[in-house]
Motif scaffolding. Sequence first.
Motif, PDB file in Angstrom:
ATOM      1  N   GLU A   1       0.840  -1.212   0.000  1.00  0.00           N
ATOM      2  CA  GLU A   1       0.000   0.000   0.000  1.00  0.00           C
ATOM      3  C   GLU A   1       0.872   1.257   0.000  1.00  0.00           C
ATOM      4  O   GLU A   1       0.592   2.226  -0.705  1.00  0.00           O
ATOM      5  N   LEU A   2       1.943   1.215   0.777  1.00  0.00           N
ATOM      6  CA  LEU A   2       2.843   2.386   0.825  1.00  0.00           C
ATOM      7  C   LEU A   2       3.535   2.585  -0.521  1.00  0.00           C
ATOM      8  O   LEU A   2       3.738   3.719  -0.966  1.00  0.00           O
ATOM      9  N   ASP A   3       3.868   1.490  -1.182  1.00  0.00           N
ATOM     10  CA  ASP A   3       4.493   1.618  -2.509  1.00  0.00           C
ATOM     11  C   ASP A   3       3.536   2.314  -3.479  1.00  0.00           C
ATOM     12  O   ASP A   3       3.954   3.128  -4.300  1.00  0.00           O
ATOM     13  N   THR A   4       2.245   1.998  -3.371  1.00  0.00           N
ATOM     14  CA  THR A   4       1.241   2.675  -4.209  1.00  0.00           C
ATOM     15  C   THR A   4       1.213   4.174  -3.889  1.00  0.00           C
ATOM     16  O   THR A   4       1.109   5.022  -4.786  1.00  0.00           O
ATOM     17  N   VAL A   5       1.324   4.507  -2.607  1.00  0.00           N
ATOM     18  CA  VAL A   5       1.337   5.919  -2.193  1.00  0.00           C
ATOM     19  C   VAL A   5       2.526   6.643  -2.829  1.00  0.00           C
ATOM     20  O   VAL A   5       2.389   7.748  -3.374  1.00  0.00           O
ATOM     21  N   PHE A   6       3.704   6.016  -2.788  1.00  0.00           N
ATOM     22  CA  PHE A   6       4.894   6.668  -3.358  1.00  0.00           C
ATOM     23  C   PHE A   6       4.792   6.795  -4.879  1.00  0.00           C
ATOM     24  O   PHE A   6       5.109   7.839  -5.433  1.00  0.00           O
ATOM     25  N   GLU A   7       4.320   5.746  -5.519  1.00  0.00           N
ATOM     26  CA  GLU A   7       4.143   5.803  -6.988  1.00  0.00           C
ATOM     27  C   GLU A   7       3.224   6.958  -7.357  1.00  0.00           C
ATOM     28  O   GLU A   7       3.508   7.718  -8.282  1.00  0.00           O
ATOM     29  N   THR A   8       2.124   7.076  -6.627  1.00  0.00           N
ATOM     30  CA  THR A   8       1.153   8.146  -6.896  1.00  0.00           C
ATOM     31  C   THR A   8       1.777   9.512  -6.620  1.00  0.00           C
ATOM     32  O   THR A   8       1.572  10.466  -7.380  1.00  0.00           O
ATOM     33  N   ALA A   9       2.550   9.610  -5.554  1.00  0.00           N
ATOM     34  CA  ALA A   9       3.182  10.895  -5.207  1.00  0.00           C
ATOM     35  C   ALA A   9       4.163  11.327  -6.298  1.00  0.00           C
ATOM     36  O   ALA A   9       4.198  12.503  -6.696  1.00  0.00           O
ATOM     37  N   PHE A  10       4.952  10.382  -6.796  1.00  0.00           N
ATOM     38  CA  PHE A  10       5.907  10.730  -7.879  1.00  0.00           C
ATOM     39  C   PHE A  10       5.155  11.174  -9.137  1.00  0.00           C
ATOM     40  O   PHE A  10       5.558  12.118  -9.817  1.00  0.00           O
ATOM     41  N   ASP A  11       4.055  10.501  -9.430  1.00  0.00           N
ATOM     42  CA  ASP A  11       3.264  10.857 -10.615  1.00  0.00           C
ATOM     43  C   ASP A  11       2.649  12.253 -10.447  1.00  0.00           C
ATOM     44  O   ASP A  11       2.691  13.084 -11.361  1.00  0.00           O
ATOM     45  N   LEU A  12       2.120  12.519  -9.252  1.00  0.00           N
ATOM     46  CA  LEU A  12       1.513  13.837  -8.996  1.00  0.00           C
ATOM     47  C   LEU A  12       2.585  14.931  -9.051  1.00  0.00           C
ATOM     48  O   LEU A  12       2.316  16.049  -9.515  1.00  0.00           O
ATOM     49  N   LYS A  13       3.795  14.618  -8.607  1.00  0.00           N
ATOM     50  CA  LYS A  13       4.871  15.615  -8.642  1.00  0.00           C
ATOM     51  C   LYS A  13       5.231  15.946 -10.096  1.00  0.00           C
ATOM     52  O   LYS A  13       5.409  17.111 -10.459  1.00  0.00           O
ATOM     53  N   LYS A  14       5.333  14.895 -10.900  1.00  0.00           N
ATOM     54  CA  LYS A  14       5.664  15.097 -12.327  1.00  0.00           C
ATOM     55  C   LYS A  14       4.601  15.990 -12.974  1.00  0.00           C
ATOM     56  O   LYS A  14       4.920  16.949 -13.680  1.00  0.00           O
ATOM     57  N   LYS A  15       3.342  15.708 -12.688  1.00  0.00           N
ATOM     58  CA  LYS A  15       2.247  16.472 -13.296  1.00  0.00           C
ATOM     59  C   LYS A  15       2.199  17.899 -12.750  1.00  0.00           C
ATOM     60  O   LYS A  15       1.818  18.833 -13.458  1.00  0.00           O
ATOM     61  N   PHE A  16       2.574  18.075 -11.480  1.00  0.00           N
ATOM     62  CA  PHE A  16       2.618  19.422 -10.882  1.00  0.00           C
ATOM     63  C   PHE A  16       3.605  20.285 -11.674  1.00  0.00           C
ATOM     64  O   PHE A  16       3.316  21.425 -12.038  1.00  0.00           O
ATOM     65  N   TYR A  17       4.792  19.710 -11.976  1.00  0.00           N
ATOM     66  CA  TYR A  17       5.805  20.480 -12.709  1.00  0.00           C
ATOM     67  C   TYR A  17       5.414  20.680 -14.167  1.00  0.00           C
ATOM     68  O   TYR A  17       5.769  21.686 -14.770  1.00  0.00           O
ATOM     69  N   ALA A  18       4.660  19.730 -14.715  1.00  0.00           N
ATOM     70  CA  ALA A  18       4.208  19.863 -16.120  1.00  0.00           C
ATOM     71  C   ALA A  18       2.955  20.746 -16.203  1.00  0.00           C
ATOM     72  O   ALA A  18       2.450  21.002 -17.290  1.00  0.00           O
ATOM     73  N   GLU A  19       2.463  21.196 -15.047  1.00  0.00           N
ATOM     74  CA  GLU A  19       1.220  21.974 -14.947  1.00  0.00           C
ATOM     75  C   GLU A  19       0.037  21.251 -15.581  1.00  0.00           C
ATOM     76  O   GLU A  19      -0.839  21.848 -16.200  1.00  0.00           O
ATOM     77  N   GLU A  20       0.033  19.944 -15.413  1.00  0.00           N
ATOM     78  CA  GLU A  20      -1.091  19.121 -15.878  1.00  0.00           C
ATOM     79  C   GLU A  20      -2.121  19.045 -14.762  1.00  0.00           C
ATOM     80  O   GLU A  20      -1.747  18.741 -13.621  1.00  0.00           O
ATOM     81  N   PRO A  21      -3.387  19.281 -15.045  1.00  0.00           N
ATOM     82  CA  PRO A  21      -4.391  19.183 -13.967  1.00  0.00           C
ATOM     83  C   PRO A  21      -4.481  17.758 -13.403  1.00  0.00           C
ATOM     84  O   PRO A  21      -4.334  16.793 -14.151  1.00  0.00           O
ATOM     85  N   THR A  22      -4.719  17.678 -12.105  1.00  0.00           N
ATOM     86  CA  THR A  22      -4.872  16.365 -11.436  1.00  0.00           C
ATOM     87  C   THR A  22      -6.129  16.439 -10.563  1.00  0.00           C
ATOM     88  O   THR A  22      -6.051  16.412  -9.340  1.00  0.00           O
ATOM     89  N   LEU A  23      -7.274  16.555 -11.219  1.00  0.00           N
ATOM     90  CA  LEU A  23      -8.529  16.808 -10.479  1.00  0.00           C
ATOM     91  C   LEU A  23      -9.163  15.489 -10.019  1.00  0.00           C
ATOM     92  O   LEU A  23     -10.231  15.098 -10.476  1.00  0.00           O
ATOM     93  N   HIS A  24      -8.507  14.837  -9.087  1.00  0.00           N
ATOM     94  CA  HIS A  24      -8.998  13.541  -8.602  1.00  0.00           C
ATOM     95  C   HIS A  24     -10.090  13.686  -7.542  1.00  0.00           C
ATOM     96  O   HIS A  24     -10.784  12.717  -7.244  1.00  0.00           O
ATOM     97  N   LEU A  25     -10.232  14.880  -6.959  1.00  0.00           N
ATOM     98  CA  LEU A  25     -11.234  15.061  -5.881  1.00  0.00           C
ATOM     99  C   LEU A  25     -12.143  16.262  -6.168  1.00  0.00           C
ATOM    100  O   LEU A  25     -12.278  17.156  -5.327  1.00  0.00           O
ATOM    101  N   PRO A  26     -12.782  16.294  -7.339  1.00  0.00           N
ATOM    102  CA  PRO A  26     -13.591  17.477  -7.669  1.00  0.00           C
ATOM    103  C   PRO A  26     -14.736  17.665  -6.671  1.00  0.00           C
ATOM    104  O   PRO A  26     -15.429  16.704  -6.338  1.00  0.00           O
ATOM    105  N   HIS A  27     -14.890  18.884  -6.195  1.00  0.00           N
ATOM    106  CA  HIS A  27     -16.002  19.290  -5.309  1.00  0.00           C
ATOM    107  C   HIS A  27     -15.977  18.585  -3.948  1.00  0.00           C
ATOM    108  O   HIS A  27     -16.960  18.621  -3.224  1.00  0.00           O
ATOM    109  N   LYS A  28     -14.874  17.932  -3.606  1.00  0.00           N
ATOM    110  CA  LYS A  28     -14.838  17.251  -2.307  1.00  0.00           C
ATOM    111  C   LYS A  28     -14.305  18.188  -1.216  1.00  0.00           C
ATOM    112  O   LYS A  28     -13.576  19.135  -1.502  1.00  0.00           O
ATOM    113  N   THR A  29     -14.688  17.886   0.017  1.00  0.00           N
ATOM    114  CA  THR A  29     -14.329  18.742   1.156  1.00  0.00           C
ATOM    115  C   THR A  29     -13.500  17.976   2.173  1.00  0.00           C
ATOM    116  O   THR A  29     -13.850  16.864   2.566  1.00  0.00           O
ATOM    117  N   LEU A  30     -12.403  18.618   2.591  1.00  0.00           N
ATOM    118  CA  LEU A  30     -11.592  18.094   3.698  1.00  0.00           C
ATOM    119  C   LEU A  30     -11.704  19.070   4.863  1.00  0.00           C
ATOM    120  O   LEU A  30     -11.538  20.283   4.686  1.00  0.00           O
TER     121      LEU A  30
END
Length: 336
Positions: A20-49
């Motif tokens: 499970e932690l490996d999945t977390v790291f894989e996802t984090a690296f992917d989100l980081k790459k997309k952050f720098y590419a300015e690619e949207p990552t709208l996985h939680l639209p309209h959700k509230t934390l």
Amino acid sequence: MTNELKGKHFLTEDTWTKQELDTVFETAFDLKKKFYAEEPTLHLPHKTLFMMFFEQSTRTRNSMEAGMTQLGGHAHDLTPDKMQITHGEVAKDTAIILSRMGHGIACRNCFYGVGNIYLSEMAQYSRRPVMSLQDDIYHPFQGLADLMTIFEHCGKNTKGLKVTISWAYATTHAKPLSVPQTQILLFPRYGIDVTVANPKEFPLSKNIIEKAKKNAEEGGGSLKFTNDMDEAFEGAHIVIPKNWGGFGFYDVDKYLQNEDACKKEMSANLTRYKNWICDDKRIKLADKNVKLMHALPADRGNEVTDEILDNPNISIVFDEAENRLHTAKSIMALTM
Ligand code: CP
């Protein structure tokens, strides 16, 4: 994005499998790459934390709030004085109500002997995932960012990497045990050889040390302890000099019954260890390519000198801080 982790609480990595932690790291690296590419990552639209902070924060608050925005949702920034907690509303009722109105609850409560119990009660009654933003025992988001930073700088095969976690002097508040405890529980699961150095009056909690030793046996890493900061620095690939309060010196019940006396004693003990600093002399004992990590905020000139903290060949503390964002987004996207 997998749905398998939806709804899973994140109070400590210790209840998450390595897979499970490996999945977390894989996802984090992917989100980081997309952050720098300015690619949207709208996985939680309209959700509230809902974020509840019993203590101050720079990195945790902003990585979570910015992270929610970048995932397409929104984070409420709450403190007890804005809530009925001030008038005695309990964790159970708060969790039931917030979890009926949004999609996740995150909370920081670091009071010794109180914080983890509070968060665990919220998790018991929330119908949505509860995330720890740090308590008196664990700081799981920090642990993820630390390991992600280690992967970036030392490679993903961390077997045999020597990491030294050393208590250091500070004049700022008595910091919780949660950062070093999270690190000793997590790093050896990835084959890392961890050395902890601390003065005898500033130990980590016994039950966490026992659990961390088991994790090390199972994960192929190792864990050893010393009361000598110099010895701990010898040959280290990564050094993490950081203050923590002397809470582990006391049984929790004894501490809660005599809080003022314990704090006074801790404060007196602290003054005896002003020479526990990460400076040029100690860095020279470590590996020639040693890296400095620190969860921040650092007590400059006490925990670590400016010369080391600001040395770009040694210090990776700002990469570590930035990775709080990418790992926070990963956990939120996977669980909410
Ligand atoms: N490292 C960390 O948790 O920083 P903050 O206290 O600023 O959130």
